[in-house]
Scaffold this active site. Structure first.
Site, mmCIF file in Angstrom:
data_model
loop_
_atom_site.group_PDB
_atom_site.id
_atom_site.type_symbol
_atom_site.label_atom_id
_atom_site.label_comp_id
_atom_site.label_asym_id
_atom_site.label_seq_id
_atom_site.Cartn_x
_atom_site.Cartn_y
_atom_site.Cartn_z
ATOM 1 N NE ARG A 50 -0.407 1.703 3.605
ATOM 2 C CZ ARG A 50 0.734 2.387 3.778
ATOM 3 N NH1 ARG A 50 1.881 1.779 4.052
ATOM 4 N NH2 ARG A 50 0.753 3.697 3.685
ATOM 5 C CB ALA A 52 0.648 6.923 -3.810
ATOM 6 N NE ARG A 92 -6.012 0.897 -2.196
ATOM 7 C CZ ARG A 92 -5.464 1.434 -1.105
ATOM 8 N NH1 ARG A 92 -4.214 1.162 -0.793
ATOM 9 N NH2 ARG A 92 -6.161 2.244 -0.336
ATOM 10 C CD GLN A 194 -3.577 3.074 6.584
ATOM 11 O OE1 GLN A 194 -4.256 3.394 7.558
ATOM 12 N NE2 GLN A 194 -4.109 2.872 5.404
ATOM 13 C CG ASP A 235 -2.845 8.098 -1.796
ATOM 14 O OD1 ASP A 235 -2.722 8.527 -0.636
ATOM 15 O OD2 ASP A 235 -2.605 6.912 -2.114
ATOM 16 C CG ASN A 245 -2.275 11.737 2.213
ATOM 17 O OD1 ASN A 245 -1.740 10.793 1.627
ATOM 18 N ND2 ASN A 245 -1.994 12.023 3.470
HETATM 19 O O1 MRU Z 1 -4.656 3.318 1.827
HETATM 20 P P1 MRU Z 1 -3.168 3.490 1.801
HETATM 21 O O2 MRU Z 1 -2.500 2.983 3.029
HETATM 22 O O3 MRU Z 1 -2.567 2.978 0.512
HETATM 23 O O4 MRU Z 1 -2.972 5.070 1.802
HETATM 24 C C1 MRU Z 1 -1.680 5.586 1.771
HETATM 25 C C2 MRU Z 1 -1.635 7.052 1.930
HETATM 26 O O5 MRU Z 1 -2.639 7.732 1.991
HETATM 27 C C3 MRU Z 1 -0.274 7.688 1.939
HETATM 28 O O6 MRU Z 1 -0.266 8.828 2.738
HETATM 29 C C4 MRU Z 1 0.100 8.098 0.513
HETATM 30 O O7 MRU Z 1 -0.085 7.023 -0.365
HETATM 31 C C5 MRU Z 1 1.488 8.574 0.424
HETATM 32 S S1 MRU Z 1 2.645 7.260 0.623
HETATM 33 C C6 MRU Z 1 4.191 7.862 0.329
#
Ligand code: MRU
Length: 344
Positions: A50, A52, A92, A194, A235, A245
């Protein structure tokens, strides 16, 4: 280039992609090996991988695995690889790095290649290595801005786990921590946690102390003047500087403005979607209500449902700085981020 101490969520073995299963952290450190694009798609959909940039890198390796699998098997290998690319693209919806990486792979596949499996794998490895290089660059640029700050808060996990390595927001925190003492707060990031499961664990792996707070404690923390900056990843960034994000980022941005705290967004230019003019055009993923609902409500006659959007959009006017590997945009509502488009 890579810091060996920092965790690596994605590793190429020579013939397969090893993925650290982030659903199991911090209790268990288990890597799964994927031999094909279907497996990589599943790893992304189920959030074993997970974040981005990491999603984009995994998808690029997924395409490499697809070429590796079909090239020797059939003269129709390109059609099969195209079908795998379509599958990966559905894994996704919000992180634009996924679509950027797949576009890069499609462009490579459209070129005459002597040895397609080797060339496409080299392309995936380049995407991976370029992301790490960008993270180190952003780390330094962001640390320059944070010079003298006493405290930062981060949200979600924008670290090595979410990228090729080192991290975006956590890359900045790593870099600033090398230069000076700084207090680091991490929001737990409901509902997937997270922050609580990944960020504080990742920082501890590097010997960086952090303090976990409930998401709902952030306003109170700011009220006491305990926070100088909020530092997050992204994201997808629209061409006007609006940032999608993790859900809760918008709430933090509004609170930050009220309390005089600054908000820094750290993201490589692969996270900028030049094709959209505003954050309103970003598809925001909704995940299963079951990620939120206690199990006793999870049946068809239940009177209790759940709304589970996992991203939100922060308007550019609430952001103090967007840090990319190509440079920094201060106050993106005033300084056009499009100036980064052709910068090197
Ligand atoms: O749902 P996720 O855990 O994939 O979401 C991740 C985020 O929102 C992060 O802040 C974003 O991808 C930046 S990662 C460098």
């Amino acid at each position: 280039m890579q810091n060996n101490k920092t965790v690596h969520a994605l590793q190429w073995t020579g013939s397969a992609l090893k993925v650290l299963d982030q659903r199991l952290l911090p209790e268990k450190i288990i890597y799964d090996e994927y031999q094909d694009a279907i497996g990589v798609t599943e790893a992304i959909t189920t959030m074993r991988v997970r974040g981005a940039p990491a999603i984009g890198i995994a998808a690029a390796y997924g395409v490499a695995l697809s070429v590796q699998k079909y090239y020797a098997q059939s003269s129709h290998w390109r059609e099969k690889v195209d079908a795998d690319i379509e599958l990966l693209a559905k894994s996704r919806p919000t992180a634009v790095n996924l679509f950027w990486a797949l576009d890069q792979m499609k462009a490579m596949l459209a070129m005459p290649l002597d040895n397609p499996p080797a060339a496409i794998l080299a392309g995936a490895e380049k995407i991976h290595n370029d992301d790490i290089t960008a993270n180190y660059k952003m780390g330094e640029l962001g640390a320059d801005i944070l010079s003298g700050a006493k405290s930062v808060m981060t949200h979600c996990n924008a670290g090595a786990l979410a990228t090729g390595g080192y991290g975006t927001a956590l890359g900045v925190i790593r870099s600033v921590y090398k230069r000076q003492a700084i207090k680091v707060y991490a929001g737990e990031t409901r509902p997937w946690l997270q922050g609580a499961r990944l960020t504080v664990w990742e920082l501890a792996q590097d010997g960086i102390p952090s303090t976990l707070i409930a998401d709902s404690a952030a306003a109170w923390l700011m009220k006491f003047g305990a926070l100088d900056w909020i530092v997050v990843g992204a994201d997808r960034i629209a061409a006007n500087g609006d940032v999608a994000n993790k859900i809760g980022t918008y709430a933090l941005a509004v609170l930050a403005r009220q309390h005089g705290v600054k908000l820094m967004v750290v993201a490589p230019t692969t996270t900028i979607d030049w094709a959209i003019d505003s954050g309103n055009q970003i598809e925001l993923e909704q995940r299963s209500p079951n990620e939120l609902l206690p199990a006793c409500y999870n049946h068809k006659d239940s009177l209790v449902s759940a709304w589970n959007p996992v991203f939100d959009v922060t308007p550019a006017k609430l952001i103090s700085a967007i840090v990319t590997e190509r440079g920094v945009i201060l106050n993106p509502a005033e300084q056009d981020i499009r100036s980064l488009k052709n910068a090197i």
